[in-house]
Enzyme design. Sequence first.
Site, mmCIF file in Angstrom:
data_model
loop_
_atom_site.group_PDB
_atom_site.id
_atom_site.type_symbol
_atom_site.label_atom_id
_atom_site.label_comp_id
_atom_site.label_asym_id
_atom_site.label_seq_id
_atom_site.Cartn_x
_atom_site.Cartn_y
_atom_site.Cartn_z
ATOM 1 N N LYS A 5 -2.018 15.684 -9.215
ATOM 2 C CA LYS A 5 -1.158 15.515 -10.387
ATOM 3 C C LYS A 5 -0.280 16.737 -10.633
ATOM 4 O O LYS A 5 0.865 16.598 -11.078
ATOM 5 C CB LYS A 5 -2.004 15.179 -11.623
ATOM 6 C CG LYS A 5 -2.654 13.796 -11.543
ATOM 7 C CD LYS A 5 -1.623 12.680 -11.328
ATOM 8 C CE LYS A 5 -2.244 11.304 -11.311
ATOM 9 N NZ LYS A 5 -1.248 10.221 -11.124
ATOM 10 N N TYR B 264 -8.149 15.751 -8.093
ATOM 11 C CA TYR B 264 -7.234 15.027 -8.982
ATOM 12 C C TYR B 264 -6.174 15.968 -9.544
ATOM 13 O O TYR B 264 -4.987 15.638 -9.575
ATOM 14 C CB TYR B 264 -8.033 14.363 -10.106
ATOM 15 C CG TYR B 264 -7.224 13.400 -10.938
ATOM 16 C CD1 TYR B 264 -6.761 12.206 -10.389
ATOM 17 C CD2 TYR B 264 -6.920 13.671 -12.269
ATOM 18 C CE1 TYR B 264 -6.015 11.316 -11.149
ATOM 19 C CE2 TYR B 264 -6.180 12.793 -13.033
ATOM 20 C CZ TYR B 264 -5.727 11.612 -12.463
ATOM 21 O OH TYR B 264 -4.985 10.738 -13.224
ATOM 22 N N ASN C 51 3.627 4.315 -10.230
ATOM 23 C CA ASN C 51 2.488 4.317 -11.137
ATOM 24 C C ASN C 51 1.147 4.267 -10.411
ATOM 25 O O ASN C 51 0.125 4.649 -10.975
ATOM 26 C CB ASN C 51 2.625 3.123 -12.096
ATOM 27 C CG ASN C 51 1.374 2.854 -12.894
ATOM 28 O OD1 ASN C 51 1.028 3.603 -13.803
ATOM 29 N ND2 ASN C 51 0.669 1.776 -12.556
ATOM 30 N N THR D 287 -7.348 2.083 -20.021
ATOM 31 C CA THR D 287 -7.081 1.306 -18.811
ATOM 32 C C THR D 287 -8.362 1.113 -18.017
ATOM 33 O O THR D 287 -9.437 1.550 -18.420
ATOM 34 C CB THR D 287 -6.058 2.017 -17.895
ATOM 35 O OG1 THR D 287 -6.679 3.171 -17.317
ATOM 36 C CG2 THR D 287 -4.812 2.440 -18.665
ATOM 37 N N VAL E 281 -5.850 7.173 -21.710
ATOM 38 C CA VAL E 281 -5.228 5.859 -21.874
ATOM 39 C C VAL E 281 -6.301 4.787 -21.683
ATOM 40 O O VAL E 281 -7.176 4.918 -20.814
ATOM 41 C CB VAL E 281 -4.089 5.637 -20.860
ATOM 42 C CG1 VAL E 281 -3.395 4.303 -21.118
ATOM 43 C CG2 VAL E 281 -3.078 6.771 -20.921
ATOM 44 N N ASP F 39 0.874 -1.166 0.000
ATOM 45 C CA ASP F 39 0.000 0.000 0.000
ATOM 46 C C ASP F 39 0.916 1.221 0.000
ATOM 47 O O ASP F 39 1.566 1.511 1.004
ATOM 48 C CB ASP F 39 -0.896 -0.024 1.242
ATOM 49 C CG ASP F 39 -1.816 1.174 1.335
ATOM 50 O OD1 ASP F 39 -1.662 2.121 0.542
ATOM 51 O OD2 ASP F 39 -2.702 1.166 2.213
ATOM 52 N N VAL F 40 0.967 1.931 -1.130
ATOM 53 C CA VAL F 40 1.940 3.012 -1.259
ATOM 54 C C VAL F 40 1.673 4.176 -0.307
ATOM 55 O O VAL F 40 2.539 5.044 -0.130
ATOM 56 C CB VAL F 40 2.023 3.541 -2.712
ATOM 57 C CG1 VAL F 40 2.485 2.447 -3.657
ATOM 58 C CG2 VAL F 40 0.696 4.156 -3.154
#
Length: 237
Positions: free
Chosen positions: A157, A153, A89, A188, A186, A62-63
Amino acid sequence: MDLKGKVAYITGGTKGIGYGVAEALLKQGMKVAISGRKLEDAEKAAKSLSSDDSLVLGLSSDVTKLENEKEAVKKILDKFGQLDVVLANAGLGHYAPVDELTDEEWHQMIDTNLNGVFHTLKASVEALKQSKGYYMTLASLAGTNFFANGAGYNATKFGVVGFTQAAMLDLRKYDIKVSTIMPGSVATHFNNNTPSEKDAWKIQPEDIGQMVVDLLNMHPRTLPSKIEVRPSRPDKK
């Protein structure tokens, strides 16, 4: 960088961009560790990347927790003996007008998207000093272009871009390269999307994988430190 035999660590590597990058690096003869929140998912993804467990390692991390990332790096060093490339990522997004964005959603994004890239670097930087390696973050065009419903968000970023560029200046004296990749749309699973033919116009995960390979193959005197990438054409609706 001669890529054969080098070792990479990719957070959020069980699917999407992280998985695509892992595939690309394995094709170059590298060894790859991928992490996700659930060990079962990471190990399943690792096995699908390669049946040779001497080349891949699936990890639970868990980052948002520095100790998790330190333990992940320790396991990578124990298995492979070195760490040459790190791609931070892991990320998530919640989109809502700022007056409707919840405190929980805000902190989830800050903890994962922003604190996470710091934790990943903090845990791996000594190993990267030893290898004179490469640290990359996966940011977004949302890190330079703000939009309605994107306050949280965007904040994360924009922060990732600023953090990465400052880290680049701090670490190049150790011969560590640092770059941030800033994709547009992207194909995903991000934000509960299920990739399908409707996403054919978008950047594909393997395209980001090729970009990472190209960065690693760049002449060492040259550093593309901030890379914007977007679909060549918009969606034909």
